[in-house]
Motif scaffolding. Structure first.
Motif, PDB file in Angstrom:
ATOM      1  N   SER A  14      46.054  48.742  40.619  1.00  6.98           N
ATOM      2  CA  SER A  14      45.726  48.331  41.874  1.00  6.98           C
ATOM      3  C   SER A  14      45.264  49.166  42.985  1.00  6.98           C
ATOM      4  CB  SER A  14      47.279  47.598  42.352  1.00  6.98           C
ATOM      5  OG  SER A  14      48.151  48.477  42.682  1.00  6.98           O
ATOM      6  N   GLY A  15      45.255  50.325  42.786  1.00  2.00           N
ATOM      7  CA  GLY A  15      44.850  51.174  43.994  1.00  2.00           C
ATOM      8  C   GLY A  15      44.157  52.646  43.459  1.00  2.00           C
ATOM      9  N   SER A  39      52.858  43.687  44.062  1.00  2.00           N
ATOM     10  CA  SER A  39      52.484  43.779  45.614  1.00  2.00           C
ATOM     11  C   SER A  39      51.481  42.727  45.777  1.00  2.00           C
ATOM     12  CB  SER A  39      52.070  45.222  45.770  1.00  2.00           C
ATOM     13  OG  SER A  39      50.700  45.377  45.250  1.00  2.00           O
ATOM     14  N   ARG A  40      51.138  42.719  47.253  1.00  2.00           N
ATOM     15  CA  ARG A  40      50.212  41.938  47.753  1.00  2.00           C
ATOM     16  C   ARG A  40      48.873  42.358  47.329  1.00  2.00           C
ATOM     17  NH1 ARG A  40      50.290  41.600  54.035  1.00  2.00           N
ATOM     18  NH2 ARG A  40      52.609  41.595  53.687  1.00  2.00           N
ATOM     19  N   ARG A  41      48.813  43.635  47.049  1.00  2.00           N
ATOM     20  CA  ARG A  41      47.423  44.224  46.716  1.00  2.00           C
ATOM     21  C   ARG A  41      47.185  43.548  45.299  1.00  2.00           C
ATOM     22  NH1 ARG A  41      46.642  50.576  46.675  1.00  2.00           N
ATOM     23  NH2 ARG A  41      48.933  51.149  45.444  1.00  2.00           N
ATOM     24  N   ALA A  46      43.854  39.977  41.587  1.00  2.00           N
ATOM     25  CA  ALA A  46      43.845  39.159  40.743  1.00  2.00           C
ATOM     26  C   ALA A  46      43.011  37.873  41.162  1.00  2.00           C
ATOM     27  CB  ALA A  46      45.112  38.479  40.277  1.00  2.00           C
ATOM     28  N   ARG A  47      43.479  37.521  42.323  1.00  2.00           N
ATOM     29  CA  ARG A  47      42.659  36.257  43.124  1.00  2.00           C
ATOM     30  C   ARG A  47      41.107  36.874  43.109  1.00  2.00           C
ATOM     31  NH1 ARG A  47      47.102  35.428  46.171  1.00  2.00           N
ATOM     32  NH2 ARG A  47      46.434  37.087  47.823  1.00  2.00           N
ATOM     33  N   SER A  48      40.647  37.949  43.656  1.00  2.00           N
ATOM     34  CA  SER A  48      39.060  38.298  43.830  1.00  2.00           C
ATOM     35  C   SER A  48      38.540  38.400  42.392  1.00  2.00           C
ATOM     36  CB  SER A  48      39.094  39.611  44.521  1.00  2.00           C
ATOM     37  OG  SER A  48      39.645  40.866  43.695  1.00  2.00           O
ATOM     38  N   ALA A  49      39.188  38.885  41.278  1.00  2.00           N
ATOM     39  CA  ALA A  49      38.508  38.847  39.940  1.00  2.00           C
ATOM     40  C   ALA A  49      38.440  37.428  39.621  1.00  2.00           C
ATOM     41  CB  ALA A  49      39.647  39.380  38.952  1.00  2.00           C
ATOM     42  N   GLN A  50      39.401  36.522  39.861  1.00  2.00           N
ATOM     43  CA  GLN A  50      38.940  35.042  39.450  1.00  2.00           C
ATOM     44  C   GLN A  50      37.814  34.353  40.252  1.00  2.00           C
ATOM     45  OE1 GLN A  50      42.569  32.631  40.105  1.00  2.00           O
ATOM     46  NE2 GLN A  50      42.147  31.911  38.092  1.00  2.00           N
ATOM     47  N   PRO A  55      36.013  39.852  34.252  1.00  2.00           N
ATOM     48  CA  PRO A  55      37.016  39.873  33.106  1.00  2.00           C
ATOM     49  C   PRO A  55      38.300  40.728  33.349  1.00  2.00           C
ATOM     50  CG  PRO A  55      35.309  41.275  32.681  1.00  2.00           C
ATOM     51  CD  PRO A  55      35.020  40.516  33.706  1.00  2.00           C
ATOM     52  N   LEU A  56      39.074  40.307  34.362  1.00  2.00           N
ATOM     53  CA  LEU A  56      40.170  41.308  35.006  1.00  2.00           C
ATOM     54  C   LEU A  56      41.403  40.558  35.133  1.00  2.00           C
ATOM     55  CD1 LEU A  56      40.097  44.223  37.288  1.00  2.00           C
ATOM     56  CD2 LEU A  56      41.850  42.564  37.555  1.00  2.00           C
ATOM     57  N   ARG A  57      42.548  40.729  34.335  1.00  2.00           N
ATOM     58  CA  ARG A  57      43.784  40.014  34.987  1.00  2.00           C
ATOM     59  C   ARG A  57      44.875  41.209  35.160  1.00  2.00           C
ATOM     60  NH1 ARG A  57      47.437  38.570  30.350  1.00  2.00           N
ATOM     61  NH2 ARG A  57      46.411  39.708  28.377  1.00  2.00           N
ATOM     62  N   THR A  58      45.739  40.762  35.771  1.00  2.00           N
ATOM     63  CA  THR A  58      46.664  41.959  36.206  1.00  2.00           C
ATOM     64  C   THR A  58      48.194  41.428  35.861  1.00  2.00           C
ATOM     65  OG1 THR A  58      47.335  40.260  38.513  1.00  2.00           O
ATOM     66  CG2 THR A  58      45.485  42.165  38.616  1.00  2.00           C
ATOM     67  N   LEU A  59      49.151  42.324  35.630  1.00  2.00           N
ATOM     68  CA  LEU A  59      50.259  42.366  34.964  1.00  2.00           C
ATOM     69  C   LEU A  59      51.350  43.199  35.887  1.00  2.00           C
ATOM     70  CD1 LEU A  59      49.857  41.942  31.241  1.00  2.00           C
ATOM     71  CD2 LEU A  59      50.609  40.143  32.605  1.00  2.00           C
TER      72      LEU A  59
END
Ligand SMILES: NC(=O)c1ccc[n+]([C@@H]2O[C@H](COP(=O)([O-])OP(=O)(O)OC[C@H]3O[C@@H](n4cnc5c(N)ncnc54)[C@H](OP(=O)(O)O)[C@@H]3O)[C@@H](O)[C@H]2O)c1
Length: 263
Positions: A14-15, A39-41, A46-50, A55-59
């Motif tokens: 995330s950073g 975290s917010r970032r 996740a939102r910006s990738a969408q 092809p990026l998701r977050t966990l």
């Protein structure tokens, strides 16, 4: 398995260097899972990738917790894993001894809890993530690549002994695991950056002018005369993933390095 077949897990994605790596891979159309503490970032990533159709998701994960790391890998179940990049970590500037003449107190020593916190995050975190990744690669029967991140301070560094020791441990894990895991087609490569001119460094310099002045002196000792950009370290990580004959080695990304102590 070739580097394009499955997902790349970027822990610490995330950073900083991790985010640059996740962006570089996803930008090339390669599926990425970026993991970090909630975290917010992380949500914004996740939102910006969408939005961008990346092809990026977050966990979520906390690498200092074995159960959290186990949960992260459980949530990947069924997704073939090509590579795991472990970038989560942070530096600590702390001397072993501070002499009385500096602040009029008795000799002050390195706080034990700060030692434990750094070893937990940088070394035990690498152990927990590397262990889970190795098992995932082995169970798939496909092999894979684990990229660890040390620092050019790993051979020892003035005023950063806990951090340097933890990063030396990361290098040692890399070499030991490469020896153990080659027979399963699992590669382990370490990337060791020098100082990286990123968001974290700029924020620290803005709030600590003495640190900024120290870094400016340090910069002049780097043979290339500048610090690394995050994308330059990310490029080395992608190279470590893609070069199928790299294992058990350390890629130093430090512009030529610098001496340990700069006055
Ligand atoms: N920047 C440099 O100059 C430099 C130089 C040499 C080596 N390195 C090494 O390179 C790596 C990345 O550094 P960076 O500067 O890119 O750091 P950064 O910008 O602070 O990013 C670190 C990433 O790790 C995540 N993270 C931190 N603690 C975590 C935890 N307990 N569990 C899961 N994720 C965690 C952070 O997100 P959250 O905090 O939101 O979880 C973030 O995504 C580190 O291992 C560092 O030691 C950096």
């Amino acid at each position: 398995m070739s580097s394009g077949d499955g997902v790349t897990l970027v822990v610490g994605g995330s950073g900083g260097i991790g985010l640059a790596t996740a962006r570089e891979l996803a930008g090339a159309g390669r599926p990425v899972v970026a993991a970090a503490r909630p975290s917010r970032r992380l949500d914004e990533l996740a939102r910006s990738a969408q939005r961008e159709g990346c092809p990026l998701r977050t966990l979520p994960v906390d690498v200092t917790s074995a159960s959290s790391v186990a949960e992260l890998f459980a949530r990947l179940d069924g997704t073939p894993l090509t590579a795991c990049v472990h970038t989560a970590g942070r530096n600590l500037s702390r001397r072993l001894l501070v002499p009385p003449e500096e602040d009029g107190q008795d000799w002050r020593t390195h706080p034990e809890q700060e030692w434990r916190d750094i070893v937990d995050l940088c070394l035990t975190g690498t152990f927990l993530v590397g262990r889970a990744a190795a098992k995932a690669f082995a169970r798939q029967g496909t092999g894979g690549v684990l990229v660890t991140v040390a620092s050019s301070t790993w051979p020892g560094s003035w005023g950063q002994s806990a951090y340097s020791a933890a990063k030396a441990g990361v290098v040692s894990l890399t070499r030991s695991w490469a020896l153990e895991l080659g027979e399963y087609g699992i590669r382990v490569v370490c990337v060791a950056p020098g100082v990286v001119d990123g968001e974290a460094l700029r924020a620290k310099c803005a709030s600590r002018p003495r640190h900024a002045a120290y870094l400016e002196r340090l910069r002049r000792h780097v043979p290339l005369g500048r610090f690394a950009a995050e994308h330059e370290v990310a490029a080395a990580i992608v190279h470590a993933i893609d070069n199928e004959y790299l294992t058990g080695t350390v890629l130093e990304v430090h512009g030529g390095g610098f001496p340990g102590r700069i006055d």
